[in-house]
Design an enzyme around this catalytic site. Structure first.
Site, PDB file in Angstrom:
ATOM      1  N   GLU A 132      -3.485   6.119   1.515  1.00  0.00           N
ATOM      2  CA  GLU A 132      -3.417   4.671   1.803  1.00  0.00           C
ATOM      3  C   GLU A 132      -4.447   3.948   2.716  1.00  0.00           C
ATOM      4  OE1 GLU A 132       0.031   1.901   4.328  1.00  0.00           O
ATOM      5  OE2 GLU A 132       0.505   3.866   3.170  1.00  0.00           O
ATOM      6  N   LYS A 165       0.941  -1.217   0.076  1.00  0.00           N
ATOM      7  CA  LYS A 165      -0.031   0.003  -0.028  1.00  0.00           C
ATOM      8  C   LYS A 165       0.921   1.422   0.110  1.00  0.00           C
ATOM      9  CE  LYS A 165      -2.222  -1.202   3.811  1.00  0.00           C
ATOM     10  NZ  LYS A 165      -1.870  -2.797   3.856  1.00  0.00           N
ATOM     11  N   THR A 166       1.974   1.292   0.660  1.00  0.00           N
ATOM     12  CA  THR A 166       2.530   2.661   0.888  1.00  0.00           C
ATOM     13  C   THR A 166       3.256   2.848  -0.296  1.00  0.00           C
ATOM     14  OG1 THR A 166       2.894   2.307   3.497  1.00  0.00           O
ATOM     15  CG2 THR A 166       4.542   3.662   2.364  1.00  0.00           C
TER      16      THR A 166
END
Length: 462
Positions: free
Chosen positions: A165, A121-122
């Protein structure tokens, strides 16, 4: 023009303001003109970055830190009910807002892209933030890690796109209403909150159901958990799949390693498109393809976005080079789930050449170690040698019988060379003593093992 400040958050107080998710929201609110205050357990560069924006940051938690005129108190799921500032908020009748609700409020009036998945995600959120900025789109963004400096995990932009995110760990991603949602992968994790894959799938289905009418889901065609989720959906949301699978809508034709970069070729709308990803590893290349597909779904021309993605050169703790000493490179990895560990170690194997890969691993969470300790040990077998620290508890209390030995035993059963070190202060000496010129040393885990990189470099230089 981006919207202004939600009036209910004009004087917010953040409990745990230095955390990755919390600090990003605080930063955006400060940039929008809020009088931000908060507290954190310890001082940090992130706290300094917030102070530079005019925020008041207290160190330690005490009832007196909370101003009587605070408009709300923002908390994460990690804040316990007996926190003195939370208790004081109840006494004063100050509304308590979960960080996901605060972030959702910041997205109102914008075109959100919400990036979800068990892993990646990051990185994917960062890739979108950097590439859209490179194109002059001036996005707002909130990321679970710093791009290039402390406090760079969030920005209030003047454009109409907000990249966020979306955290599934506590189901907080159910609060968002994205125009485009990305799901990178779906696996069982966060065992304190999810008891089964069925619960995970139900949670992600709820997230998909939050996509606004006319919006788009971008989802992996390669990851089995994601494919299972796609099969469960009712078809009411436009879905774009991506990956190496032959049936992918955005198909990856090749990923060619080029040192610490990759050249990626995809087929999009029937046409080939080749671009560079400036970080190593196939998993990061696939993250970039997800970002490309999401941007295209939002109307950003793929031919423009693809070369802009090369501007992303990494995010802190995601295979971040911390330095080199005596011919040994020290790299920091946030990987804490077996899938992430395996992906990062495979990427490093491709980049290491004839050098060895040495890992200093710190397990994260007792519940995760209990459920996935065996798989973590097997992942460590991909390294040439490993040093394993005690479990970093984060928000959890110890679980009887759950220790790093679960990982160490599994690693040794898989033929790995593993050393247990219980005193974290001794670890830099141990791992540096194992290293030879040409080796790569990885500090790996989601806890404070990241702090040991400079100490390892210092030991290597002597």
């Amino acid at each position: 023009m981006a919207p202004g400040l939600p009036t209910a958050m004009d004087r917010p107080h953040f409990i745990g303001i230095g955390g990755a998710g919390m600090s990003g929201i605080a930063k955006i609110l400060a940039q929008r003109g809020a009088q931000v205050a908060g507290s954190d357990a310890k001082d940090s560069a992130t706290a300094d970055a917030l102070r530079a924006l005019g925020a008041t940051v207290h160190i330690g938690h005490a009832a007196g830190h909370l101003a009587d005129d605070a408009s709300c108190v923002v908390v994460s799921s990690a804040i316990r009910e007996d926190n003195p500032e939370l208790v004081r908020a109840a006494e004063l009748g100050i509304p308590v807002v979960h960080r996901s609700d605060a972030l959702a409020a910041l997205m109102d009036g914008l075109r959100p892209i919400a990036v979800a998945g068990t892993h990646g995600k990051t990185t994917t959120t960062s890739m979108l933030a950097v590439s859209l900025t490179e194109l002059g789109r001036e996005p707002s963004y909130a990321i679970g890690g710093d791009l290039d400096a402390p406090g760079s995990n969030a920005l209030h932009g003047e454009g109409d796109i907000f990249v966020a995110e979306a955290d599934e760990s506590d189901r907080s991603f159910h609060k968002y209403a994205p125009e485009v949602a990305i799901i990178l992968n779906v696996e069982l994790d966060h065992h304190a909150n999810y008891a089964s894959m069925e619960e995970i799938h139900e949670s992600f289905e709820t997230f998909v159901g939050r996509i606004v009418p006319g919006g788009t889901l971008v989802i992996s065609a390669d990851h089995e958990g994601a494919r299972d989720l796609t099969r469960r959906l009712d078809g009411s949301v436009r879905t774009v799949t991506y990956g190496e699978a032959e049936d992918a809508d955005v198909r990856v034709l090749s990923v060619v390693p080029q040192g610490l970069k990759s050249e990626v070729t995809v087929e999009l709308d029937g046409n080939p498109l080749t671009f560079t990803v400036s970080v190593p590893g196939k998993h990061y290349a696939l993250n970039a393809v997800a970002a490309l597909a999401a941007g295209a779904a939002l109307g950003v021309p793929a031919a423009e976005l693809a070369p802009a993605l090369a501007a992303y050169t990494g995010v802190k703790r995601r295979l971040q080079l911390k330095g080199e000493a005596s011919g040994v490179q020290v790299i920091d990895s946030y990987a804490h789930h077996p899938t992430e560990m395996t992906a990062d170690l495979e990427a490093m194997r491709a980049a290491a050449g004839d050098g060895r890969i040495l890992v200093l691993f710190q397990p994260h969470l007792f519940s995760r170690t209990r459920e996935l300790g065996t798989e973590m040990g097997r992942a460590l077998a991909l390294a040439d040698a490993s040093v394993v620290l005690d479990i970093y508890p984060a928000r959890e209390d110890p679980i009887p019988g759950v220790t790093s030995e679960l990982i160490i035993d599994a690693a040794r059963a898989a033929g790995a060379d593993v050393t247990a070190v219980h005193d974290k202060a001794e670890a830099p000496e141990v791992i540096a003593g194992m290293a030879k010129p040409g080796d790569l040393v990885l500090t790996m885990g989601a806890g404070d093992v990241t702090d040991l990189g400079p100490h390892i470099l210092d030991r290597l230089s002597k």
